[in-house]
Design an enzyme around this catalytic site. Sequence first.
Site, PDB file in Angstrom:
ATOM      1  CE  LYS A  71     -14.217  34.710 -24.423  1.00  0.00           C
ATOM      2  NZ  LYS A  71     -14.212  34.327 -22.922  1.00  0.00           N
ATOM      3  CD1 TRP A  72     -12.475  34.573 -33.732  1.00  0.00           C
ATOM      4  CD2 TRP A  72     -14.311  34.241 -34.867  1.00  0.00           C
ATOM      5  NE1 TRP A  72     -12.253  33.811 -34.846  1.00  0.00           N
ATOM      6  CE2 TRP A  72     -13.447  33.495 -35.480  1.00  0.00           C
ATOM      7  CE3 TRP A  72     -15.559  34.011 -35.300  1.00  0.00           C
ATOM      8  CZ2 TRP A  72     -13.535  32.980 -36.660  1.00  0.00           C
ATOM      9  CZ3 TRP A  72     -16.017  33.323 -36.464  1.00  0.00           C
ATOM     10  CH2 TRP A  72     -14.889  33.096 -37.186  1.00  0.00           C
ATOM     11  CG  ASP A  73     -10.908  32.030 -26.925  1.00  0.00           C
ATOM     12  OD1 ASP A  73     -10.119  32.722 -27.264  1.00  0.00           O
ATOM     13  OD2 ASP A  73     -11.329  31.369 -26.054  1.00  0.00           O
ATOM     14  CG  MET A  74      -7.038  31.645 -32.764  1.00  0.00           C
ATOM     15  SD  MET A  74      -5.455  31.263 -32.297  1.00  0.00           S
ATOM     16  CE  MET A  74      -4.852  32.810 -32.285  1.00  0.00           C
ATOM     17  CG  ASP A  82      -7.960  33.987 -20.663  1.00  0.00           C
ATOM     18  OD1 ASP A  82      -8.887  34.820 -21.040  1.00  0.00           O
ATOM     19  OD2 ASP A  82      -7.347  32.898 -21.048  1.00  0.00           O
TER      20      ASP A  82
HETATM   21  C1  DGJ Z   1      -9.490  31.466 -23.294  1.00  0.00           C
HETATM   22  C2  DGJ Z   1     -10.549  32.734 -23.192  1.00  0.00           C
HETATM   23  O1  DGJ Z   1      -9.504  33.796 -23.017  1.00  0.00           O
HETATM   24  C3  DGJ Z   1     -11.392  32.452 -21.758  1.00  0.00           C
HETATM   25  O2  DGJ Z   1     -11.955  33.707 -21.555  1.00  0.00           O
HETATM   26  C4  DGJ Z   1     -12.365  31.354 -22.090  1.00  0.00           C
HETATM   27  O3  DGJ Z   1     -13.064  31.720 -23.300  1.00  0.00           O
HETATM   28  C5  DGJ Z   1     -11.561  29.907 -22.576  1.00  0.00           C
HETATM   29  N1  DGJ Z   1     -10.640  30.513 -23.535  1.00  0.00           N
HETATM   30  C6  DGJ Z   1     -12.254  28.945 -22.927  1.00  0.00           C
HETATM   31  O4  DGJ Z   1     -11.767  27.956 -23.578  1.00  0.00           O
END
Ligand code: DGJ
Length: 753
Positions: free
Chosen positions: A462-465, A524
């Site tokens: 899961k590559w978050d930002m 989210d």
């Molecule tokens: C934002 C993501 O959308 C969430 O699902 C989760 O991974 C958080 N960041 C973690 O900090």
Amino acid sequence: MILSENNVFLLENENLSYMFRVTEHGNLEHLHFGAPVQLGDADAFSVKYGTGWGSNSGPEGEEFPMYLPLEWSGLGAGDYRESPTEFAGEDPAGFKFSHYKTYDGIVPMSCSLPQAKGEAETLEIVLGYIGGMSLHLFYTLFETAITRRAVLYNNTDRPVTVTKLMSYMLDIQGEYEITTFNGSWIAEMRPYRAQVGLSGIVNESTTGFSSAMHNPGFMLNQPGANETSGEVMGFNLVYSGNHYARIQKSHEGLTRIVQGISPVDFEWELNPTESFETPEGVMVYSDKGFGGMSRAMHKFINEHIVPKTWQYKDRPILYNDWEGCMFNFNESKLLSLAKKAKKLGCELFVLDDGWFGERNSDKAGLGDYDVNKKKLPNGLSGLQRKLSDLGLSFGLWFEPEGVNPDSNLYRAHPDWALHANSGVTVLGRNELLLDLSKKEVRDYIVENVSRCIDDGKVSYVKWDMNRHSTALGATAHKCVLGLYEVLDRIFGERPEILLESCSSGGNRFDLGMLCFSPQVWSSDNTDAIERYHIQYNLSYLYPLSTMGAHVSAAPHSQTLRDTPLTTRGNISFFGLLGYEFDLDDLSSVETEEIMNQIEFYKEHRHVFQFGEFRRLRAPEGMSIQVSDNRTTIVGLFHELVHAAPGYERIFPEGLEARKTYSVESRKQLLNASKFGGLLKFILPVKVKPDGIVVRTAGKKYRMWDATQACSASGAALMSGLSLNARFMGTGYDPQMRMQGDFSSNIYLIKEES
Ligand code: DGJ
């Protein structure tokens, strides 16, 4: 096929065609984008300007052509509509047709921008410019889409500063309505529809990324078009950075569409012999309404955008620990969750944020990659081995583009972070962004993410930002190019890893990211009812196979809505099913309901993820459908219910009128405790509404809901299948739809003969 005769060019196949011609003055006159036509139709489409309008101006002898529908233009020579090109101190008009080439397949880009791939044909039109620059317009024909991009070559002996270069421009005839998708964190993809007027409408992002504020995708429709009929066009950009589109009607009745990188603060120094490539724009057309347009776009994305290894490949059902644990977990808690996830039927365990450095909140640790040994004493590999023993594969969260000022990385390399030009430190979720235009930053990310992935035998990332950028213009674009390079270096070598991109949910839901990550965390906002709308609106432009959609806890942490577990599951089915709450809180009835959900989804996973999608008419609720050639699944969803409800029907589509189908509702369980004191009417004992009997009944008593089965012809079903009655204060009946507010049912329709 790409055809050309008498200066007319036609890109055509059985779904769509695109036609333009070179005028006597070397301009490109747009003729048609729409249903399949023939080369000989050029004159029928060309506008007839007669003596023209009195206030026109233009190069001597070609005043009127500046009112033509065009494929490219520029300010400064009589065309006062939106200009697709601007240079500092140079005249953007004056690009004239020089020559063309055709290619089998796509023409690869020479920078790290991603692009559509697979079976296609390409036409390259070269426009020459008086000063020595040349502009190459690429048109690529796919089965259900046309893509366009522009590449500028500086063949002069002086540097040129490009301040605006759109990917494509076209002028179409007629009246249109536009729909853009706008929003914010946990409020993504809210549609806004308006008539395209003379002053036009702008759809633009300046956050450094494609953004949840204004998704780059938009639609144009003829007034009156609906889900199944009328002309609708879909547009999008294969790009994840600042984007810009302007759609503007002219007095003469032409609608100009331009789309590309946002020109805000954009200055790109193009030295002699260099070229500048724009991201690829995508256009689809359907005369079968919004539904037809969406299905054309879905097919294009599934077959030409997402990475090859993942095209039409079933996605795993995952458990993610984030909403259940946040930063507060250790190995034994994770393994307890993993055991339960496995029992429910999940296939992949995803460890989200908080596994590295001093990352015990979002205030510290981002940028560091050493495993937090207090939480994971056996490291990533130790956890992965135990998950594998349980029969689960291992997924891991990263946020490589961000850095907390309170991190070892920032202390060692404060200059690697992007700072606002003003010098003010602008934080977002307590973090800064790294400057991905720097090679050393890209190398750091590639080395560390690759090491963790390999060490943990990770099969999903899961590559978050999680913040907007302070960078604008060329710097922002260079960071996006840097990101694409990083993704290519890490995942190009590891195509078997499933990448899910995320940006505080759907803040970067775009075709650029989808070229690397076949799926995106949609939002989210995991409240099922809110999510229904986000997924529904995403479906206009993106297929269900791209939408991460998890069942989360109720009451929901963002809305406090207490949505039934059945509905939470039923909504997540129409996407990529996952679960994301503390499984240690599950009762035995809930466990059984989830096991039923997962079993049902597994049985129909391919049709949910890759089937043809339809938004159905639903006079009394909200309804959607997926189907392949054997199975059709209809979901019917309600928000608030009313007393004394009328009769209700569902309206499946795409069945064969003369065939016979069986229809069966998905078996789903009710939570008995929601009936409170009403239970006394069906239980042999006296109960208090919130007493132990009611609570125990909720956990253990199995109450089936809305069982219905029948068989009927396709014709009958499509004209409306009459549903079992809703609860109306008439006591418990497992055949009745009993759920109250936020209820839903799923109907499985299978061909019998
Ligand atoms: C934002 C993501 O959308 C969430 O699902 C989760 O991974 C958080 N960041 C973690 O900090």
